[in-house]
Design an enzyme around this catalytic site. Structure first.
Site: not given
Length: 336
Positions: A128, A153
């Protein structure tokens, strides 16, 4: 060629499974169909795959269930694997951290173990743009430091990159990580900002815009992302015996391991993005301006030169075209 797509009922996984099936791959998809967001969307994606890709094979499986995942790999005899399954969302990680450790850490370890014991020609996995944290150097390059994540995350995605490298080094697994940059489009995730905005605008509710609207995002249309993945699949990285240990480039390695950005290479101002969405819907939004949220970042901006040099990847969808397609789908799906 046999290929496994994890997270096949998810947003990118659905479009990728469809694209690979149409390209002639024998596609097996797995997903745990969790309730992080509306499972009707996930079931409808699967229904569309089963209708339009009759030989697509789906297995309900959680990556954290090691034995079930091993059974999938053992019986599948896959040539390639694309791991898109993960617990998504920056803000959700602030309140539900355990979900990220179970799915993104334990689940990814199980994927690596399966690729070790049932080798594939190339493992591609989702990282990501969140790993770049508060990086202010633009555009973001794979060789930039990603040692300061600002959300759990992001930390799990950085951890995935480290885990993948160790397995690539130890067990000679060809592996590529893709740092996704704000993927959007039809059949998308309802927790994403553009989806939340559209829902609120249609329902006549205000939209929450953080950092008073002063943010930049490298919005990337899903078809462009899927095409980039498709091109990369047969291009497995190889060992690099001439790797420069002194330069220590974070994007590659002496092992058969690579990291790539996959984005639009053209960040948009958040307010411009909202204006285009308003135009496509035909309704002006009522806006609640709010301060920056914890775990959020000011800007994302992908340097895609590495992926372009290997695959020829070059996104072509403007936000006007992409949001137009999303709004057309939204109207049809929700009968607006």
């Amino acid at each position: 060629m046999k290929i496994l797509v994890t997270g096949a009922a998810g947003f990118i996984g659905y479009f990728l499974s469809k694209k690979l099936y149409e390209a002639g791959f024998e596609v097996t998809g797995i997903d745990n169909i969790n309730n992080y967001y509306d499972i009707n969307l996930k079931n409808d994606r699967l229904a569309d795959l089963k209708q339009n890709c009759p030989e697509f094979r789906f297995i309900r499986c959680d990556l954290a269930d090691k034995e079930s995942l091993e059974d999938v790999f053992k019986s599948g005899k896959f040539d390639y694997a694309v791991n898109l399954a993960a617990q998504a969302g920056v803000r959700y990680s602030l309140t539900n951290p355990d979900a990220y450790l179970q799915s993104n850490m334990a689940g990814f370890l199980n994927i690596l173990e399966c690729c070790r014991n049932y080798p594939v020609k190339h493992l591609i996995y989702a990282s990501s743009s969140s790993v770049y944290g508060m990086n202010k150097k633009a555009p973001f390059s794979e060789s930039d430091s990603v040692d300061h994540p600002v959300s759990l995350y992001a930390a799990t995605k950085k951890s995935n990159e480290l885990m993948a490298h160790s397995y690539s080094h130890l067990f000679n697994i060809p592996v590529s990580g893709l740092r996704f940059f704000t993927v959007y489009g039809p059949f998308g995730r309802p927790d994403m900002a553009y989806f939340l905005f559209a829902k609120a605008i249609y329902e006549g509710r205000p939209i929450d815009v953080f950092n008073n609207g002063d943010m930049l995002r490298d919005f990337t249309y899903v078809d462009d992302v899927v095409e980039g993945i498709r091109r990369l699949i047969p291009l497995a990285p190889e060992k690099n015996d001439n790797w420069d240990y002194e330069r220590n480039n974070c994007a590659d390695s002496w092992a058969p391991y690579r990291i790539y950005n996959i984005g639009n290479n053209s960040p948009e101002k958040l307010m411009d993005f909202i204006n285009v969405l308003e135009d496509k819907i035909g309704i002006k939004a009522v806006i609640n301006y709010k301060p920056m949220q914890a775990g959020d970042v000011y800007m994302t901006y992908a340097d895609i030169n590495n992926l372009n040099s290997v695959t020829g990847y070059k996104p072509s969808t403007s936000i006007e075209e992409g949001l137009g397609r999303f709004v057309d789908w939204y109207r049809a799906y929700y009968k607006k």
